[in-house]
Design an enzyme around this catalytic site. Structure first.
Site, PDB file in Angstrom:
ATOM      1  N   TYR A 102       0.836  -1.207   0.000  1.00 56.88           N
ATOM      2  CA  TYR A 102       0.000   0.000   0.000  1.00 56.88           C
ATOM      3  C   TYR A 102       0.876   1.265   0.000  1.00 56.88           C
ATOM      4  CZ  TYR A 102      -3.754   3.043   1.868  1.00 56.88           C
ATOM      5  OH  TYR A 102      -4.679   4.037   2.080  1.00 56.88           O
ATOM      6  N   LYS A 148       0.936   4.137  -2.767  1.00 57.41           N
ATOM      7  CA  LYS A 148       0.537   5.499  -2.402  1.00 57.41           C
ATOM      8  C   LYS A 148       1.655   6.502  -2.665  1.00 57.41           C
ATOM      9  CE  LYS A 148      -3.716   5.078  -1.078  1.00 57.41           C
ATOM     10  NZ  LYS A 148      -4.745   5.484  -2.059  1.00 57.41           N
TER      11      LYS A 148
HETATM   12  P1  NAI Z   1     -13.565   2.608   1.279  1.00 56.70           P
HETATM   13  O1  NAI Z   1     -13.243   1.159   1.307  1.00 56.70           O
HETATM   14  O2  NAI Z   1     -14.839   3.062   1.910  1.00 56.70           O
HETATM   15  O3  NAI Z   1     -13.570   3.173  -0.214  1.00 56.70           O
HETATM   16  C1  NAI Z   1     -12.836   2.629  -1.273  1.00 56.70           C
HETATM   17  C2  NAI Z   1     -13.802   2.397  -2.413  1.00 56.70           C
HETATM   18  O4  NAI Z   1     -13.066   1.973  -3.564  1.00 56.70           O
HETATM   19  C3  NAI Z   1     -14.802   1.295  -2.091  1.00 56.70           C
HETATM   20  O5  NAI Z   1     -16.129   1.783  -2.244  1.00 56.70           O
HETATM   21  C4  NAI Z   1     -14.474   0.186  -3.092  1.00 56.70           C
HETATM   22  O6  NAI Z   1     -15.603  -0.542  -3.537  1.00 56.70           O
HETATM   23  C5  NAI Z   1     -13.843   0.977  -4.221  1.00 56.70           C
HETATM   24  N1  NAI Z   1     -12.980   0.143  -5.052  1.00 56.70           N
HETATM   25  C6  NAI Z   1     -12.069  -0.770  -4.645  1.00 56.70           C
HETATM   26  N2  NAI Z   1     -11.484  -1.352  -5.697  1.00 56.70           N
HETATM   27  C7  NAI Z   1     -12.022  -0.789  -6.809  1.00 56.70           C
HETATM   28  C8  NAI Z   1     -11.794  -0.969  -8.186  1.00 56.70           C
HETATM   29  N3  NAI Z   1     -10.908  -1.867  -8.646  1.00 56.70           N
HETATM   30  N4  NAI Z   1     -12.489  -0.200  -9.060  1.00 56.70           N
HETATM   31  C9  NAI Z   1     -13.391   0.706  -8.606  1.00 56.70           C
HETATM   32  N5  NAI Z   1     -13.667   0.901  -7.288  1.00 56.70           N
HETATM   33  C10 NAI Z   1     -12.969   0.166  -6.410  1.00 56.70           C
HETATM   34  O7  NAI Z   1     -12.319   3.357   1.959  1.00 56.70           O
HETATM   35  P2  NAI Z   1     -11.943   4.906   2.044  1.00 56.70           P
HETATM   36  O8  NAI Z   1     -11.295   5.095   3.349  1.00 56.70           O
HETATM   37  O9  NAI Z   1     -13.079   5.761   1.660  1.00 56.70           O
HETATM   38  O10 NAI Z   1     -10.776   5.008   0.944  1.00 56.70           O
HETATM   39  C11 NAI Z   1     -10.773   5.940  -0.123  1.00 56.70           C
HETATM   40  C12 NAI Z   1      -9.342   6.210  -0.522  1.00 56.70           C
HETATM   41  O11 NAI Z   1      -8.673   6.920   0.519  1.00 56.70           O
HETATM   42  C13 NAI Z   1      -8.499   4.959  -0.773  1.00 56.70           C
HETATM   43  O12 NAI Z   1      -7.647   5.178  -1.862  1.00 56.70           O
HETATM   44  C14 NAI Z   1      -7.715   4.824   0.507  1.00 56.70           C
HETATM   45  O13 NAI Z   1      -6.518   4.094   0.319  1.00 56.70           O
HETATM   46  C15 NAI Z   1      -7.459   6.291   0.815  1.00 56.70           C
HETATM   47  N6  NAI Z   1      -7.070   6.551   2.191  1.00 56.70           N
HETATM   48  C16 NAI Z   1      -7.983   6.472   3.193  1.00 56.70           C
HETATM   49  C17 NAI Z   1      -7.613   6.758   4.491  1.00 56.70           C
HETATM   50  C18 NAI Z   1      -8.582   6.789   5.604  1.00 56.70           C
HETATM   51  O14 NAI Z   1      -8.186   7.217   6.724  1.00 56.70           O
HETATM   52  N7  NAI Z   1      -9.845   6.381   5.402  1.00 56.70           N
HETATM   53  C19 NAI Z   1      -6.208   7.062   4.832  1.00 56.70           C
HETATM   54  C20 NAI Z   1      -5.346   7.202   3.697  1.00 56.70           C
HETATM   55  C21 NAI Z   1      -5.777   6.924   2.427  1.00 56.70           C
END
Ligand code: NAI
Length: 298
Positions: free
Chosen positions: A166, A170
């Site tokens: 990851y 990132k």
């Molecule tokens: P989340 O799991 O709620 O959202 C990620 C979304 O991406 C999900 O709805 C999932 O279905 C979708 N997804 C996964 N693989 C996919 C694909 N191949 N094609 C299309 N959609 C796909 O998690 P969150 O926290 O909202 O994450 C959003 C972004 O923020 C991610 O990139 C995560 O790595 C990043 N992030 C989040 C942090 C946090 O504190 N929540 C911290 C640092 C980064």
């Protein structure tokens, strides 16, 4: 001052069926953007798929009087990326904004990090941004306008146990963003990145209660929207955001030590000078970094 609006702007937001992406979609749509809500609808580890989450967010936006279409392609393949951009063009005729947000987790300590944990994570975060942004960038160049916001993470920028896959993906997005900023400059295309912190399904298992209560995902979206806006003043930058705090993260270089006949012992003996943060520089690109050598060569 007038509120910030997105009338006549078309935004693709990947992974917008829940968590942070959903909030970005709701905010941009509430300010007049036409939004493609992309989401594969799988689990946090990337397994499975469902058409439900993307359509639910589209229904929410429609109920609030906004305009959006759902797309359930995976960002992880070139065909998926092309389909997402094609969906935007078919529904709304153009693409002005790409928010690379889709993501999955497959954490393991490095000595247990097998390729099947590494590859899907790179495919979704890093290559996913490439697959979606590439066809969109072609349209942005033609129209002389574009805004790209990619989602990095403090886990990659600063390091975190169990996340070599990851973290590499990132931090890869930082390089991706900085090069896009250089290449996009003459076409009025700006690319920036965020490192968010928020309570979502991805983080609920690892966040302590005291912190989690303060980290509403909606608090991340204002900086994403600003970086996606026509008036966004920067390109190639990274912003840390969570719970209402926004800060700039930058990559800096110390003034350093110079000796035209540098030796191994010289490195050892001048270690403090090499690492001294006083008078550091913040180069915007390779050319500015290279320029830091020149005064020593004169
Ligand atoms: P989340 O799991 O709620 O959202 C990620 C979304 O991406 C999900 O709805 C999932 O279905 C979708 N997804 C996964 N693989 C996919 C694909 N191949 N094609 C299309 N959609 C796909 O998690 P969150 O926290 O909202 O994450 C959003 C972004 O923020 C991610 O990139 C995560 O790595 C990043 N992030 C989040 C942090 C946090 O504190 N929540 C911290 C640092 C980064």
């Amino acid at each position: 001052m007038a509120d910030v609006g997105f009338d006549n702007k078309v935004a693709i937001i990947t992974g917008a069926g829940g968590g942070l992406g959903r909030q970005h979609a709701l905010l941009l749509a509430s300010r007049g953007a036409q939004v493609v809500v992309n989401d594969l609808g799988g689990a946090v580890d990337g397994s499975g798929a469902s058409t439900g989450p993307a359509q639910q967010v589209v229904d929410e936006i429609a109920a609030l009087g906004g305009e959006a279409v759902a797309d359930t392609s995976s960002v992880a393949t070139p065909e998926g990326g092309a389909a997402i951009v094609a969906a935007a063009v078919e529904a709304f005729g153009r693409v002005d904004i790409v928010v690379n947000n889709a993501g999955i987790l497959r954490d393991k300590a490095f000595h247990n990090m097998e390729p099947e944990l590494m590859n899907p994570v790179l495919d979704v975060h890093l290559k996913g941004a490439f697959h979606v942004t590439r066809p969109a960038f072609a349209l942005m160049r033609e129209q002389g306008y574009g805004r790209i916001v990619s989602t990095s993470s403090a886990a990659g920028l600063f390091g975190n146990f169990g996340q070599t896959n990851y973290g590499a993906a990132k931090m890869g997005l930082v390089g991706f963003t900085r090069v896009l900023a250089v290449e996009g400059a003459k076409h009025n295309i700006r690319a920036n990145a965020i490192a968010p912190l928020a309570l979502t399904r991805m983080t609920e298992a690892i966040m302590g209660a005291g912190l989690a209560d303060r980290l509403e995902p909606a608090c991340v979206s204002p900086i994403v929207a600003w970086l996606a806006h026509e008036d966004c003043p920067v390109s190639g930058e990274i912003f840390s955001v969570g719970g209402g705090r926004v800060a700039r993260i930058f990559i800096a270089e110390t003034h350093g030590y110079f000796d035209a006949h540098l030796t191994l012992e010289g490195v050892r003996d001048h270690w403090a000078e090499i690492c001294d943060e006083a008078g550091y520089a913040v180069p915007k690109n390779l050319a500015e970094e290279t320029a830091l050598f020149l005064p020593h060569f004169r």
